[in-house]
Design a protein around this motif. Structure first.
Motif, PDB file in Angstrom:
ATOM      1  N   THR A 138     101.503 -58.028 -60.170  1.00 56.94           N
ATOM      2  CA  THR A 138     101.335 -58.244 -58.738  1.00 56.94           C
ATOM      3  C   THR A 138      99.862 -58.414 -58.416  1.00 56.94           C
ATOM      4  O   THR A 138      99.044 -57.558 -58.770  1.00 56.94           O
ATOM      5  CB  THR A 138     101.903 -57.060 -57.930  1.00 56.94           C
ATOM      6  N   TYR A 139      99.522 -59.515 -57.774  1.00 63.60           N
ATOM      7  CA  TYR A 139      98.177 -59.732 -57.260  1.00 63.60           C
ATOM      8  C   TYR A 139      98.192 -59.397 -55.771  1.00 63.60           C
ATOM      9  O   TYR A 139      98.964 -59.996 -55.014  1.00 63.60           O
ATOM     10  CB  TYR A 139      97.749 -61.187 -57.465  1.00 63.60           C
ATOM     11  N   SER A 140      97.364 -58.446 -55.362  1.00 59.56           N
ATOM     12  CA  SER A 140      97.385 -57.974 -53.977  1.00 59.56           C
ATOM     13  C   SER A 140      96.171 -58.468 -53.213  1.00 59.56           C
ATOM     14  O   SER A 140      95.033 -58.282 -53.650  1.00 59.56           O
ATOM     15  CB  SER A 140      97.439 -56.443 -53.951  1.00 59.56           C
ATOM     16  N   ASP A 141      96.439 -59.089 -52.075  1.00 53.82           N
ATOM     17  CA  ASP A 141      95.402 -59.609 -51.184  1.00 53.82           C
ATOM     18  C   ASP A 141      95.305 -58.674 -49.972  1.00 53.82           C
ATOM     19  O   ASP A 141      96.209 -58.629 -49.138  1.00 53.82           O
ATOM     20  CB  ASP A 141      95.771 -61.028 -50.755  1.00 53.82           C
ATOM     21  N   GLU A 142      94.196 -57.934 -49.888  1.00 53.93           N
ATOM     22  CA  GLU A 142      93.998 -56.990 -48.791  1.00 53.93           C
ATOM     23  C   GLU A 142      93.052 -57.533 -47.722  1.00 53.93           C
ATOM     24  O   GLU A 142      92.755 -56.843 -46.755  1.00 53.93           O
ATOM     25  CB  GLU A 142      93.464 -55.669 -49.352  1.00 53.93           C
ATOM     26  N   LYS A 143      92.630 -58.775 -47.909  1.00 49.35           N
ATOM     27  CA  LYS A 143      91.663 -59.368 -46.975  1.00 49.35           C
ATOM     28  C   LYS A 143      92.316 -60.252 -45.915  1.00 49.35           C
ATOM     29  O   LYS A 143      91.977 -60.165 -44.732  1.00 49.35           O
ATOM     30  CB  LYS A 143      90.621 -60.169 -47.754  1.00 49.35           C
ATOM     31  N   SER A 144      93.247 -61.101 -46.331  1.00 46.08           N
ATOM     32  CA  SER A 144      93.778 -62.125 -45.421  1.00 46.08           C
ATOM     33  C   SER A 144      94.410 -61.540 -44.164  1.00 46.08           C
ATOM     34  O   SER A 144      94.271 -62.101 -43.074  1.00 46.08           O
ATOM     35  CB  SER A 144      94.812 -62.990 -46.150  1.00 46.08           C
ATOM     36  N   GLY A 145      95.100 -60.416 -44.295  1.00 45.72           N
ATOM     37  CA  GLY A 145      95.806 -59.856 -43.159  1.00 45.72           C
ATOM     38  C   GLY A 145      94.979 -58.954 -42.277  1.00 45.72           C
ATOM     39  O   GLY A 145      95.454 -58.518 -41.212  1.00 45.72           O
ATOM     40  N   ASN A 146      93.748 -58.643 -42.685  1.00 42.87           N
ATOM     41  CA  ASN A 146      92.911 -57.711 -41.915  1.00 42.87           C
ATOM     42  C   ASN A 146      91.446 -57.899 -42.287  1.00 42.87           C
ATOM     43  O   ASN A 146      90.837 -57.043 -42.922  1.00 42.87           O
ATOM     44  CB  ASN A 146      93.312 -56.259 -42.169  1.00 42.87           C
ATOM     45  N   GLU A 147      90.868 -59.047 -41.906  1.00 45.92           N
ATOM     46  CA  GLU A 147      89.524 -59.390 -42.368  1.00 45.92           C
ATOM     47  C   GLU A 147      88.454 -58.434 -41.853  1.00 45.92           C
ATOM     48  O   GLU A 147      87.555 -58.038 -42.603  1.00 45.92           O
ATOM     49  CB  GLU A 147      89.191 -60.835 -41.984  1.00 45.92           C
ATOM     50  N   ALA A 148      88.519 -58.043 -40.587  1.00 40.76           N
ATOM     51  CA  ALA A 148      87.503 -57.116 -40.051  1.00 40.76           C
ATOM     52  C   ALA A 148      87.589 -55.776 -40.751  1.00 40.76           C
ATOM     53  O   ALA A 148      86.560 -55.188 -41.145  1.00 40.76           O
ATOM     54  CB  ALA A 148      87.691 -56.954 -38.550  1.00 40.76           C
ATOM     55  N   LEU A 149      88.782 -55.267 -40.925  1.00 38.52           N
ATOM     56  CA  LEU A 149      88.969 -53.999 -41.632  1.00 38.52           C
ATOM     57  C   LEU A 149      88.508 -54.119 -43.077  1.00 38.52           C
ATOM     58  O   LEU A 149      87.872 -53.206 -43.619  1.00 38.52           O
ATOM     59  CB  LEU A 149      90.443 -53.588 -41.572  1.00 38.52           C
ATOM     60  N   TYR A 150      88.808 -55.240 -43.705  1.00 35.92           N
ATOM     61  CA  TYR A 150      88.408 -55.456 -45.100  1.00 35.92           C
ATOM     62  C   TYR A 150      86.893 -55.331 -45.254  1.00 35.92           C
ATOM     63  O   TYR A 150      86.407 -54.692 -46.195  1.00 35.92           O
ATOM     64  CB  TYR A 150      88.877 -56.829 -45.566  1.00 35.92           C
ATOM     65  N   GLU A 151      86.141 -55.914 -44.332  1.00 32.80           N
ATOM     66  CA  GLU A 151      84.687 -55.837 -44.404  1.00 32.80           C
ATOM     67  C   GLU A 151      84.202 -54.398 -44.226  1.00 32.80           C
ATOM     68  O   GLU A 151      83.257 -53.960 -44.899  1.00 32.80           O
ATOM     69  CB  GLU A 151      84.059 -56.743 -43.342  1.00 32.80           C
TER      70      GLU A 151
END
Length: 252
Positions: A138-151
């Motif tokens: 599984t490759y997990s993308d934690e940025k696309s759905g919450n860019e401000a939080l990701y930063e």
């Protein structure tokens, strides 16, 4: 540091938080291999068995090889009702399988721990002619759905994430074709998860290998910072998962 037994120290947490795969993936592999009674399957490094039951249920002769002793014990207890379940607590790289051969060898996010010049040739030798190797993760993308939080989370990493050894295990799955395999195909499926702040912290602490090795005072500071960031963002972390499958064959 040898990361291979890191997850074995927390089998219950790992079993709870590791992302599950999808029925479409299992169905594809089982259909491609016509897996069932009279066929043999080997799972490399099953952990706590997130990707085990669908194959067991086909009635195939199932064998797992698991390096972690706690994982192996967990698996034995979890699948003791299946007469076709067998497990060896050992190292795939050095274990002697003697005359055993398999119609399917598969790995759920584990074969990348094995050097390709050891893993791929050994799998090739263990497969029957026409046998299948399936590698999925599984490759997990934690940025696309919450860019401000990701930063904001990246800032927490910069301030508090200090580990003694970096995780560097990588595998180019396409290299399997350099070891005699043919007919490599790639498939993927998409899923979405939404975790609360506490769930996201538990997910990181239970499934991310470097995070498990964090020591104090960094551990508390890091997880407190992550929790606070997610709470400020509405107590929600959206994770976009890509379930990836590489499937290939040993020639007849």
């Amino acid at each position: 540091m040898d990361f291979r037994k890191t997850f074995d120290t927390i089998p219950e947490e790992f079993d709870k938080w590791r992302p599950r795969y999808c029925e479409e993936l299992y169905n594809h592999i089982i259909t491609c291999t016509d897996l069932g009674p009279g066929k043999a399957a080997l799972e490399i490094g099953p952990g706590t068995g997130q990707a085990t039951k669908p194959f067991l249920k086909t009635g195939c002769d199932y064998l797992a090889i698991e390096l972690g002793e706690h994982f192996a014990s967990f698996m034995e207890n979890k699948f003791k009702a299946y007469h076709n379940f067998h497990i060896v607590n050992g190292d795939f790289e050095s274990h002697n399988f003697e005359t055993q051969k398999f119609d399917l060898v598969y790995s759920a996010a584990t074969i990348q721990w094995i050097p390709e010049n050891i893993g791929f040739p050994k799998v090739y030798d263990l497969l029957k002619p026409g046998g299948t190797l399936a590698m999925f993760m599984t490759y997990s993308d934690e940025k696309s759905g919450n860019e401000a939080l990701y930063e904001q989370i990246q800032e927490v990493y910069k301030k508090h994430f200090y580990v003694e050894t970096k995780y560097t295990c990588r595998l180019d799955y396409e290299h399997v074709l350099n070891y005699g395999f043919t007919d490599l195909n790639y498939h993927e499926w998409k899923k979405e998860r939404v975790l609360s702040a506490d769930e996201y912290v538990d997910y990181l602490a239970g499934t991310q290998v470097e995070h498990i090795t964090l020591k104090e005072p960094y551990r508390t500071r890091f997880y407190d910072g992550i929790r606070e960031a997610v709470m400020r963002a509405g107590n929600q972390m959206k994770i976009m998962d890509t379930i990836a499958l590489y499937i290939t064959k040993k020639p007849d």
